[in-house]
Write an enzyme that holds these catalytic residues in place. Sequence first.
Site, PDB file in Angstrom:
ATOM      1  CG  ASP A 180      36.063  20.779  79.808  1.00 23.13           C
ATOM      2  OD1 ASP A 180      37.155  21.277  79.443  1.00 23.13           O
ATOM      3  OD2 ASP A 180      35.274  20.242  79.011  1.00 23.13           O
TER       4      ASP A 180
HETATM    5  C1  BGC Z   1      37.504  20.621  76.225  1.00 23.83           C
HETATM    6  C2  BGC Z   1      38.353  19.551  76.900  1.00 23.83           C
HETATM    7  C3  BGC Z   1      39.808  19.896  76.714  1.00 23.83           C
HETATM    8  C4  BGC Z   1      40.070  21.280  77.289  1.00 23.83           C
HETATM    9  C5  BGC Z   1      41.516  21.715  77.167  1.00 23.83           C
HETATM   10  C6  BGC Z   1      37.876  22.001  76.699  1.00 23.83           C
HETATM   11  O1  BGC Z   1      37.195  22.970  75.973  1.00 23.83           O
HETATM   12  O2  BGC Z   1      36.143  20.366  76.483  1.00 23.83           O
HETATM   13  O3  BGC Z   1      38.065  18.289  76.362  1.00 23.83           O
HETATM   14  O4  BGC Z   1      40.611  18.924  77.334  1.00 23.83           O
HETATM   15  O5  BGC Z   1      39.264  22.219  76.582  1.00 23.83           O
HETATM   16  O6  BGC Z   1      41.873  21.987  75.885  1.00 23.83           O
END
Ligand code: BGC
Length: 690
Positions: free
Chosen positions: A223
């Site tokens: 993530d």
């Molecule tokens: C979120 C993810 C997301 C990623 C990209 C993160 O902060 O937890 O779910 O896919 O950002 O935007």
Amino acid sequence: MSLREKARAVVGLQRELFPPTNNGIAGRTAPLERFGLPSLTLADGTAGVRLSRTAPERSTAFPDNNALAATWDTALATEAGDAVGYEAFEYGIGVMLAPGMNIIRNPLCGRNFEYFSEDPLLTGKLAAAYTDGLQRRGVGACVKHFTCNNQETNRSKVDIRVDARTLKEIYLKGFEICVKDAHPWAVMSSYNQLNGTPAQEQHPLLTGLLRGEWGFDGIIMTDWSITRHNTAAQIHAGNDLLMPGSERQMEEIVEAVQSGVLPEEDLDKAVERLTRLSSRCGVPHGNGKPDLSRGAAAAEKLAAEGAVLLKNDGMLPLSPGGSVALFGVRSYDLIPTGAGSGYVKPASVAQIYTAFGNAGTALDKDLEELYLKYAAFTETDYRLNERVQIHLGIGVPFLPELPVARSLIDKVAGRNDFAVITLGRGAGEGLDRSLKDDYELSDAEKNLVKDVCEAFHAKGKKVAVVLNITGIIETDSWKDLPDAILNIWLPGQEGGRAAFALLSGKVNPSGRLPFTFAKGYEDYPGAMDFPFDHPKAGRNYDYTEYSEGIYVGYRHFVTRDTPVTWPFGYGLSYTSFAYSAAKAKLSKGVLTLRLTVTNTGQMSGKEAVGIYVTAPSGGLDKPVKELKAFAKTGLMAPGASEQLLIRIPVHDLASFNEKTGQWETARGTYTFYVGADVSSPATSLKVKIR
Ligand code: BGC
């Protein structure tokens, strides 16, 4: 490939280094053209393709995953994945950062709308079906967030303390099902710590379990962690792609290999898996101009199929025509999606008031004027806040419901045939919800429901409440007031049309709750072991103890005999169904249940069927009932029947024994309860497993 090139490959293209494109804003992989690796675009989100906010292009806002789960229909989940995959493909996206599939452990988690259910089987099967639909379009699914990302407060640091059995049976099970059934091309490792170590740095979890035991052959990406974790440990644990990526991480990888901290072999494996992903995705594709009318049609169908009719005291379906008093700002300004990376910007949103008007129901003009003015204000505020939240990573506050004078309500009750009140709740990434004015109704909302019901009932007229909500709100204290309650969740851009189709009976509701609506917040298991504004819950910041163990959601309510407002699997229909007695056959380790469901009412309808199991006593402590399979009938005309064949592999009845480290299937007599909701089975049968 040189060491530097390998390091380049496993680190995402830093946002600052590439100009924003229209094709998704989440991130990209580094192009290594010399090796035939083009840059792949990674786009959120969980309810459609999230394009750059500044892009002129639009994409379809689909219903949230709560709605999708409420269909209890894997074929529909595949349709949803297919519809999103079509748009993603046309926009040149290699991997969608979806589906979100964390367990809905607590009603206050801000991202519950991106997740499916409190039950791992329902979660896993629907996520697998969605993944399948997406990947058949040539777009990879990245299932997320692996694992135990069940709260937003302090999400990148919080330590989730959970025992091994609970982890296996509840928080990993859905991922295991999805990985084994649908082979997603990617998994996203989560921000949080798990029993003392960042989940992203756990070799036994990512390499041992996910790849080793489950046979996952896709890539693991982190993530979006920039500075928080140990780069070499992340790669060594099994991540193939560090997102969003920074120059510093590249340097750290090179140094770690040179100093012997990180075996170069780990890097080689990651590059090999990224190459496989690249060949799965092919070269960037699509003409950038999807036919959005296809998405709109799919979104409307899914919104209608996922809505849950919670109450109906003879009010619905509505008779055609007449005049309606539409209350609540969300009747005029629907909340189609949640905020944060789950937000999708559609070309238009079908409103509830427009749907009534288009169908020839006269709207009360004073209310329309009042609320449209307020909605315009809300909309501006919403946009503003959405921009703020993008920058700060916080959730979106919504304007409160408008207090309406009792004198106006009385006047309106005199001149309209019936009333509909829409109550709305948004939520978003980065922020958990609160109890007051969020899980619970605000004073303005409570008064609105009470006053409208009193005024209309005094005139012998009926009132329906439409819930346009993320996840769960408190309903027990006011549910007796209105005549009907329809929950449409965050229904996507076609929500208004779908709501009207259901209220008017054009579509017969067939959605069933994918989680329990408890009588009050404190009834939820582990309610105090969640960070929220309560004196007893202050401890859950640095760590959260999953004190309820495997007793999450209905597993707790049925075992502890705690009364609830609406149980897991609950939902009404405009028709009725009868179940035949079920028959069971056990052969080669698979139990096959056969039963017939008949539509005994006056309208065509579909029935969701859950199979809940009570295990023999003795052995491991088990919930009184657990969902072990489910099915959904097709649309059955009045009087029509459908035979269902439901297969349950006996090893799916097993529980994880922490002492032996093994899955164990207890021998003895199992009771299988068949019916839509966990509390009121239509039929049951006993089967002896030797
Ligand atoms: C979120 C993810 C997301 C990623 C990209 C993160 O902060 O937890 O779910 O896919 O950002 O935007």
